[in-house]
Design an enzyme around this catalytic site. Structure first.
Site, PDB file in Angstrom:
ATOM      1  N   ARG A   1       0.955  -1.205  -0.118  1.00 26.34           N
ATOM      2  CA  ARG A   1       0.060   0.040   0.025  1.00 26.34           C
ATOM      3  C   ARG A   1       0.921   1.158   0.036  1.00 26.34           C
ATOM      4  O   ARG A   1       1.754   1.518   0.976  1.00 26.34           O
ATOM      5  CB  ARG A   1      -0.939  -0.064   1.141  1.00 26.34           C
ATOM      6  CG  ARG A   1      -2.003  -1.175   1.218  1.00 26.34           C
ATOM      7  CD  ARG A   1      -2.827  -0.832   2.660  1.00 26.34           C
ATOM      8  NE  ARG A   1      -3.843  -1.862   2.697  1.00 26.34           N
ATOM      9  CZ  ARG A   1      -4.176  -3.065   3.256  1.00 26.34           C
ATOM     10  NH1 ARG A   1      -3.105  -3.594   3.824  1.00 26.34           N
ATOM     11  NH2 ARG A   1      -5.166  -3.808   3.107  1.00 26.34           N
TER      12      ARG A   1
ATOM     13  N   ARG B   1       0.929  -1.149  -5.375  1.00 23.40           N
ATOM     14  CA  ARG B   1      -0.414  -0.766  -5.658  1.00 23.40           C
ATOM     15  C   ARG B   1      -0.189   0.576  -5.852  1.00 23.40           C
ATOM     16  O   ARG B   1       0.556   1.462  -4.927  1.00 23.40           O
ATOM     17  CB  ARG B   1      -1.407  -0.903  -4.789  1.00 23.40           C
ATOM     18  CG  ARG B   1      -2.748  -0.307  -4.865  1.00 23.40           C
ATOM     19  CD  ARG B   1      -4.046  -0.773  -3.960  1.00 23.40           C
ATOM     20  NE  ARG B   1      -3.491   0.127  -2.732  1.00 23.40           N
ATOM     21  CZ  ARG B   1      -4.215  -0.302  -1.639  1.00 23.40           C
ATOM     22  NH1 ARG B   1      -5.277  -1.382  -1.431  1.00 23.40           N
ATOM     23  NH2 ARG B   1      -3.915   0.321  -0.350  1.00 23.40           N
TER      24      ARG B   1
ATOM     25  N   GLU C   1     -11.863  -5.209  -6.578  1.00 23.51           N
ATOM     26  CA  GLU C   1     -12.336  -4.788  -5.468  1.00 23.51           C
ATOM     27  C   GLU C   1     -13.540  -3.963  -5.599  1.00 23.51           C
ATOM     28  O   GLU C   1     -14.202  -3.542  -4.517  1.00 23.51           O
ATOM     29  CB  GLU C   1     -11.383  -4.293  -4.659  1.00 23.51           C
ATOM     30  CG  GLU C   1     -10.782  -2.684  -5.114  1.00 23.51           C
ATOM     31  CD  GLU C   1      -9.949  -1.979  -4.398  1.00 23.51           C
ATOM     32  OE1 GLU C   1      -9.850  -2.014  -3.145  1.00 23.51           O
ATOM     33  OE2 GLU C   1      -9.104  -1.188  -4.814  1.00 23.51           O
TER      34      GLU C   1
ATOM     35  N   ASN D   1     -11.827  -6.522   0.980  1.00 26.62           N
ATOM     36  CA  ASN D   1     -12.253  -5.543   2.066  1.00 26.62           C
ATOM     37  C   ASN D   1     -13.071  -4.759   1.343  1.00 26.62           C
ATOM     38  O   ASN D   1     -14.204  -4.394   1.855  1.00 26.62           O
ATOM     39  CB  ASN D   1     -11.217  -4.860   2.977  1.00 26.62           C
ATOM     40  CG  ASN D   1      -9.969  -5.608   3.098  1.00 26.62           C
ATOM     41  OD1 ASN D   1     -10.209  -6.727   3.418  1.00 26.62           O
ATOM     42  ND2 ASN D   1      -8.831  -5.085   3.458  1.00 26.62           N
TER      43      ASN D   1
ATOM     44  N   ARG E   1     -18.518  -1.244   6.309  1.00 21.68           N
ATOM     45  CA  ARG E   1     -18.346  -2.003   7.487  1.00 21.68           C
ATOM     46  C   ARG E   1     -18.201  -1.188   8.991  1.00 21.68           C
ATOM     47  O   ARG E   1     -18.608  -1.586  10.103  1.00 21.68           O
ATOM     48  CB  ARG E   1     -16.739  -2.605   7.234  1.00 21.68           C
ATOM     49  CG  ARG E   1     -16.394  -3.296   8.217  1.00 21.68           C
ATOM     50  CD  ARG E   1     -14.846  -3.599   8.609  1.00 21.68           C
ATOM     51  NE  ARG E   1     -13.962  -3.523   7.526  1.00 21.68           N
ATOM     52  CZ  ARG E   1     -13.038  -4.521   7.247  1.00 21.68           C
ATOM     53  NH1 ARG E   1     -12.941  -5.435   8.183  1.00 21.68           N
ATOM     54  NH2 ARG E   1     -12.194  -4.177   6.146  1.00 21.68           N
TER      55      ARG E   1
ATOM     56  N   CYS F   1      -5.705 -10.190  -1.692  1.00 24.77           N
ATOM     57  CA  CYS F   1      -5.070  -9.423  -0.732  1.00 24.77           C
ATOM     58  C   CYS F   1      -5.721  -8.899   0.430  1.00 24.77           C
ATOM     59  O   CYS F   1      -5.295  -8.090   1.332  1.00 24.77           O
ATOM     60  CB  CYS F   1      -4.043  -8.404  -1.523  1.00 24.77           C
ATOM     61  SG  CYS F   1      -4.992  -7.221  -2.563  1.00 24.77           S
TER      62      CYS F   1
HETATM   63  C1  PEP Z   1      -9.090  -4.479  -0.261  1.00 25.48           C
HETATM   64  O1  PEP Z   1      -9.917  -3.601  -0.495  1.00 25.48           O
HETATM   65  O2  PEP Z   1      -9.322  -5.506   0.192  1.00 25.48           O
HETATM   66  C2  PEP Z   1      -7.612  -4.212  -0.029  1.00 25.48           C
HETATM   67  C3  PEP Z   1      -6.885  -5.235   0.477  1.00 25.48           C
HETATM   68  O3  PEP Z   1      -7.226  -2.854  -0.005  1.00 25.48           O
HETATM   69  P1  PEP Z   1      -7.372  -1.758   1.202  1.00 25.48           P
HETATM   70  O4  PEP Z   1      -7.728  -2.597   2.388  1.00 25.48           O
HETATM   71  O5  PEP Z   1      -6.128  -0.807   1.184  1.00 25.48           O
HETATM   72  O6  PEP Z   1      -8.662  -0.815   0.910  1.00 25.48           O
HETATM   73 MG    MG Z   2      -9.410  -1.656  -1.142  1.00 21.82          MG
END
Ligand code: PEP
Ligand code: MG
Length: 566
Positions: free
Chosen positions: A293, A329, A428, A451, A462, A499
């Site tokens: 990240r 990323r 995502e 996520n 969330r 990830c």
């Molecule tokens: C995700 O969105 O699953 C991810 C790994 O990225 P981040 O948590 O940095 O948004």
């Molecule tokens: Mg993300």
């Protein structure tokens, strides 16, 4: 019960030994014989360096090179000509050695403390340790001998300094409690290296606890239980044994390839946030980095990082990985990740707004400088580029076109880079799941970010407790999305990893194996656990589980079933 920061996992049950601070008070005086005072200072520095060297050797034997280097760093600091020169100047101006050391060290401590940066602030703790050591020698104060602590001791100190740690006998110290320190402080690093449960930043620990009282230290939760009753002692003794058993079992997975029960191999990578985390990934036995990240480079500062600054960071991470894959990323800002100096307008709905790849494609100079930095670093290892928040094929095409422009610029300047660098998509968003078939034709790899994928598929935040019951990667919709992404990627022959946090979930792992995931990227502390969980399943067993799960209708049913088979 006292609360603090759990900084080194495990349970310790033992009797408190309070290490009170030694008085380092002195009366400042004017010296007349400057040469004699300079000699006194130099003798103290020599003695300090000898002691520190001895302690470093002891730590090297008991713990390892890296921990010894923390102490050796103290020698480098005090031998630094600038610091030493400033102290000498004060002595030459007739100050006594104690006052000179105190004043110059204080200057460095204030300077480092003011940065607010965890790592630099750690340097302040180092200088404090050096100052106390040298003034202690000048005053002839006897050091407390931690090495004499009996078996079953819980050390309680205001601050655990690296020099104190050197005296710790691993077999005698069952727990550490301090009043200062954080997860990343040297005390935490050393406690973890020694595998001693530790709770840091416990307010009033030194005055609140008394030597010889029985306490339980829960380094995983950050709890210190005082005056425990027999029931608590029994419970925690059992917890302690279970923890040690699991640690031993997990350690047996270190250095092994990641494979299912049928021998099918997988890649097991780590998620990192800074170049230094790459070291943690390697220590955790990660096989590469599946998500770097890069936001850290842009946050906590007041201007954009330059191309060179970024290049240095990416290259550093890559060199630490020694040729293992590093998926970088590109900038993922907006939504919950704010960067004040970019002056982004307040949005009604930031999670659906101007963020990540959308922002980058509209700020091409900034984006290109990041891409050039990544490309330059790719000359030093196996680096891959990943775009966040892709929702349409055009975004991938535009991003790839910019990568080509960046390559052309570098080529024109004669700068080396990996011509065949892979460019992948972080899947995502719900859109990327639905068009995974189209994206798979133009991307070099996928990495599923569960996520966000969970949030965007379920339209549930969330963080919002009223709707968080919907936020689960085990929802039938999210599972269908994940399965589809993996199948579309596999069909086009590109690698598909994950990830998001779900990659480390024991309930998710058999499903991912069945769907055909080939790469798992998880936090460093989860690596061995995930390797162990993957090793439990053959593809055929995983398929049988996935068939049942995909025929189920609700998340509750799926969770209950997976809990029963796991
Ligand atoms: C995700 O969105 O699953 C991810 C790994 O990225 P981040 O948590 O940095 O948004
Ligand atoms: Mg993300």
């Amino acid at each position: 019960m006292l609360k603090g920061i759990g900084a080194s996992d495990g349970i310790g049950i033992g009797r408190v030994l309070i290490i009170a601070e030694q008085s380092l008070e002195y009366t400042p005086k004017e010296v007349t014989d400057v040469d004699a005072e300079l000699a006194r200072f130099h003798d103290a520095v020599d003695k300090f360096c000898d002691n520190t060297m001895e302690q470093a050797d002891a730590i090297r034997q008991s713990t390892g090179d890296k921990e010894a280097e923390i102490l050796e760093g103290h020698i480098a600091i005090i031998r630094d000509p600038f610091m030493g020169g400033e102290i000498e100047n004060l002595i030459k101006a007739n100050q006594c050695a104690e006052a000179a050391v105190d004043q110059i060290c204080k200057m460095f401590i204030d300077m480092f403390s003011a940065t607010g940066d965890d790592l630099t602030m750690q340097r302040a703790a180092d200088v404090r340790d050096i100052r106390d050591g040298i003034i202690g020698i000048l005053l002839g104060v006897q050091e407390v001998k931690i090495s004499d602590a009996p078996a079953g001791t819980v050390l309680v100190v205001k601050e655990l300094t690296p020099s104190m740690t050197a005296g710790i006998k691993k077999e005698n110290i069952v727990g550490i409690v301090t009043e200062t320190g954080s997860q990343t402080s040297h005390s935490a690093i050393l406690a973890r290296a020694l595998e001693i449960p530790a709770v840091l930043s416990v307010e009033g620990a030194v005055t609140g606890l008394s030597t010889d009282e029985l306490v339980i230290v829960d380094g995983s939760k950050g709890d210190v239980l005082t005056a425990p009753n027999q029931e608590q002692i029994d419970t925690y003794t059992a917890k302690r044994e279970a923890f040690l058993r699991e640690r031993r079992e997990l350690e047996s997975f270190r250095g092994r390839t990641t494979a299912g029960a049928d021998g099918k191999e997988y890649e097991l990578f780590c998620n990192i946030g800074t170049p230094k985390d790459a070291t943690k990934a390697m220590e955790a036995d990660g096989e590469g980095v599946g998500l770097f990240r890069t936001e850290f480079l842009f946050m906590d500062r007041d201007r954009l990082p330059t191309e060179d600054e970024q290049f240095d960071a990416y290259k550093q991470a890559s060199l630490i990985l020694k040729g293992k894959p590093l998926i970088i990323r590109t900038l993922d800002i907006g939504g919950d990740k704010e960067i004040p100096y970019l002056g982004l307008a307040k949005e009604e709905n930031p999670f659906m707004g101007f963020r990540a790849i959308r922002y980058c494609l509209k700020n091409r100079d900034m984006f290109k400088s990041q891409l050039k930095a990544i490309l330059r670093a790719s000359a030093f290892g196996d680096i891959r580029i990943m775009f966040p928040l892709i929702t349409a094929v055009e975004e991938l095409r535009e991003g790839k076109a910019l990568v080509e422009e960046a390559k052309a610029d570098l080529k024109a300047s004669g700068i080396a880079f990996d011509e065949n660098i892979q460019v992948g998509v972080m899947t995502e968003t719900a859109a990327s799941g639905v068009i995974a078939d189209l994206l798979a034709k133009e991307a070099d790899f996928f990495s599923i970010g569960t996520n966000d994928l969970t949030g965007y598929t379920m339209a549930a935040d969330r963080g919002n407790s009223d709707v968080s019951y919907l936020y689960s990667p085990l929802q039938p919709s999210v599972l269908r999305m994940i399965k589809r992404i993996i199948e579309c990627g596999t069909k086009e022959g590109i690698s598909v990893g994950m990830c998001g946090e779900a990659a480390a979930s024991p309930m998710m792992i058999p499903l991912l194996i069945s769907f055909g995931l080939t790469e798992f990227s998880v936090s460093a502390p989860s690596v061995l656990k995930v390797r162990k969980n993957i090793s439990k399943w053959t593809k055929a067993e995983a398929d049988a589980i996935a068939d049942k799960v995909m025929a189920m209708t609700t998340e509750a049913e799926i969770t209950a079933y997976l809990e029963s088979v796991i």
